[in-house]
Design an enzyme around this catalytic site. Structure first.
Site, PDB file in Angstrom:
ATOM      1  N   GLY A  29       0.823  -1.205   0.000  1.00 30.88           N
ATOM      2  CA  GLY A  29       0.000   0.000   0.000  1.00 30.88           C
ATOM      3  C   GLY A  29       0.857   1.255   0.000  1.00 30.88           C
ATOM      4  O   GLY A  29       0.541   2.244  -0.673  1.00 30.88           O
ATOM      5  N   ASN A  85      -7.395   4.113   9.319  1.00 30.07           N
ATOM      6  CA  ASN A  85      -6.864   2.902   9.938  1.00 30.07           C
ATOM      7  C   ASN A  85      -6.910   2.918  11.457  1.00 30.07           C
ATOM      8  O   ASN A  85      -6.769   1.886  12.091  1.00 30.07           O
ATOM      9  CB  ASN A  85      -5.415   2.677   9.486  1.00 30.07           C
ATOM     10  N   CYS A 105       0.736   0.717  12.537  1.00 29.77           N
ATOM     11  CA  CYS A 105       1.689   1.269  11.573  1.00 29.77           C
ATOM     12  C   CYS A 105       2.485   2.390  12.196  1.00 29.77           C
ATOM     13  O   CYS A 105       3.407   2.901  11.592  1.00 29.77           O
ATOM     14  CB  CYS A 105       0.949   1.795  10.349  1.00 29.77           C
TER      15      CYS A 105
HETATM   16  N1  PLP Z   1      -2.619   3.162   4.189  1.00 26.63           N
HETATM   17  C1  PLP Z   1      -3.340   2.762   5.238  1.00 26.63           C
HETATM   18  C2  PLP Z   1      -4.646   3.419   5.527  1.00 26.63           C
HETATM   19  C3  PLP Z   1      -2.885   1.723   6.061  1.00 26.63           C
HETATM   20  O1  PLP Z   1      -3.609   1.324   7.102  1.00 26.63           O
HETATM   21  C4  PLP Z   1      -1.636   1.119   5.757  1.00 26.63           C
HETATM   22  C5  PLP Z   1      -1.099   0.067   6.630  1.00 26.63           C
HETATM   23  O2  PLP Z   1      -1.544  -0.130   7.715  1.00 26.63           O
HETATM   24  C6  PLP Z   1      -0.946   1.554   4.616  1.00 26.63           C
HETATM   25  C7  PLP Z   1      -1.452   2.588   3.866  1.00 26.63           C
HETATM   26  C8  PLP Z   1       0.362   0.939   4.220  1.00 26.63           C
HETATM   27  O3  PLP Z   1       0.149  -0.321   3.646  1.00 26.63           O
HETATM   28  P1  PLP Z   1       1.351  -1.375   3.525  1.00 26.63           P
HETATM   29  O4  PLP Z   1       1.566  -1.932   4.887  1.00 26.63           O
HETATM   30  O5  PLP Z   1       0.865  -2.394   2.559  1.00 26.63           O
HETATM   31  O6  PLP Z   1       2.518  -0.626   3.013  1.00 26.63           O
END
Ligand code: PLP
Length: 385
Positions: free
Chosen positions: A71, A151, A327
């Site tokens: 992402g 998130n 995250c």
């Molecule tokens: N965007 C949102 C809203 C997320 O919750 C996350 C990861 O938790 C990401 C982007 C990043 O995704 P990735 O872990 O696949 O890089």
């Protein structure tokens, strides 16, 4: 000990069917999709099929799907690649204060390159006003980035309305949507909604880590950020992660086959959990109420109990949650989302996030509620002494 994994917004367990398919690809159909022989052709077919599945779900064309590693990469290509390719039209971008670091840090990088970024506030439920987004659009605005589902608290943004209003004000502005937490938990139609970029991640939908995709609308100019052998029409060089791509396609297919009943079940579990813990004194659920938000995210503030302490105490009882947003564990600073919804400072350290998936059951919810009933009064006593 029985485990209740309630940290699905951090990552999910793979569907066994996804692992089986990937295992077959790793062990038998392991060709490089760029190879001209039979094994290459077989590998290429997996990519085409996954693109078809994802395109059908989003009601777009296969050629609009760009496979990435996650992402974060999808967000970066959309924002940085989109800004670099369109800077002749202007150097102004708009986003919200509650975006994931994958968006906010990309914006920060652009600010360092001389771009200007407007960060819009949200209301106490975590929702941005579509009119405020449109009002912020100027003649030199080139890109607007608003996440689909937050998130940390599960707020769902009015993407369709935002798309309509910003395009009415300035038709050439690009609209990026981070749908990492929304894909698989809602029906999303980027083309219909005026969305130009849509970022998705595999590991949030029961596919493995290390795979994601970016929807890019027709005729959108975007600068590639990776250079090499010219795979994926030169937009992202590097040999494709065939097994990951196929796994992500299958996981998406499984989720969307029965989406409505899946969502109904998740909302049911969420409501059940909230009602089970409602008799614990001095707790609160943050963000959206009832069904106005996402079905799988619960932000819970337990006054007087530090999130980190509660998280580890829950872990001892087999219950896995995260503090605020998983995250963000690399960054000890306060959560931008909780700050943006004006959660009192003292509560920020007292907030945990529980996040559900298709694999959770009522038993998991009960286990978490029982553990919270036991731990919160105990930890509060302990905190006071
Ligand atoms: N965007 C949102 C809203 C997320 O919750 C996350 C990861 O938790 C990401 C982007 C990043 O995704 P990735 O872990 O696949 O890089």
């Amino acid at each position: 000990m029985r485990e209740a994994y309630l940290d699905n917004s951090a990552t999910t367990r793979c569907f066994p069917e996804v692992v089986d398919l990937m295992s077959k690809i790793y062990l038998e159909e392991y060709g490089n999709p760029s190879s001209m022989h039979h094994k290459g052709v077989e590998a290429e077919k997996y990519i085409t099929e996954a693109a078809r599945t994802l395109a059908q779900i989003l009601k777009v064309k296969e050629k609009n799907i760009l496979f990435t590693s996650c992402g974060t990469e999808s967000d970066n290509i959309a924002i940085i690649g989109g800004a670099l390719a369109n800077q002749r039209a202007g150097r102004h971008l708009i986003t919200t204060k509650i975006e994931h670091p994958a968006v906010l840090e990309a914006m920060k990088f652009l600010e360092e390159q001389g771009f200007e970024v407007t960060y819009l506030p949200v209301n106490e439920r975590g929702v941005v006003s579509p009119q405020e987004v449109a009002d912020a659009v100027r003649d030199d605005t080139i890109l607007v980035s608003v996440m689909h589902t937050n998130n940390e608290i599960g707020a769902v943004q009015p993407i369709e309305e935002i798309g309509r209003l910003i395009k009415a004000k300035n038709p050439s502005v690009l609209f990026h949507v981070d749908a990492v937490q929304g894909f698989g938990k809602a029906r999303i139609f980027p083309k219909k909604w005026g969305v130009d970029f849509l970022a998705v991640s595999g590991h949030k939908i029961h596919a493995p880590k290390g795979i994601g995709f970016l929807y890019i609308a027709d005729k959108v100019r975007v600068r590639n950020l990776i250079f090499g052998g010219g795979q994926q029409n030169g937009m992202r060089s590097g040999t494709e992660n065939v097994a990951g791509i196929a796994g992500m396609g299958l996981a998406a297919k499984m989720l969307y086959q029965d989406l409505d009943s899946g969502l109904e079940r998740l909302y049911g579990l969420r409501e059940q959990f909230i009602s089970l813990v409602s008799d614990i004194p001095d707790i609160q659920i943050n963000g959206p109420r009832g069904r106005e938000g996402a079905p799988h995210i619960i932000s819970l503030t337990t006054a007087g109990v530090r999130a980190e302490v509660l998280l580890h105490a829950l872990e001892e009882k087999g219950v896995y949650v995260s503090s605020g947003s998983a995250c963000s564990t690399n960054r000890p600073h306060l959560s931008a989302t909780l700050e943006a919804i004006r959660l009192p400072r003292a509560y920020m350290d007292n907030t945990i996030r529980l996040s559900l998936s298709e694999m959770n059951t009522e038993e998991d919810i009960r286990q978490a509620s029982d553990a919270l009933h036991e731990l919160i009064p105990f930890l509060r006593r302990y905190t006071r002494h």
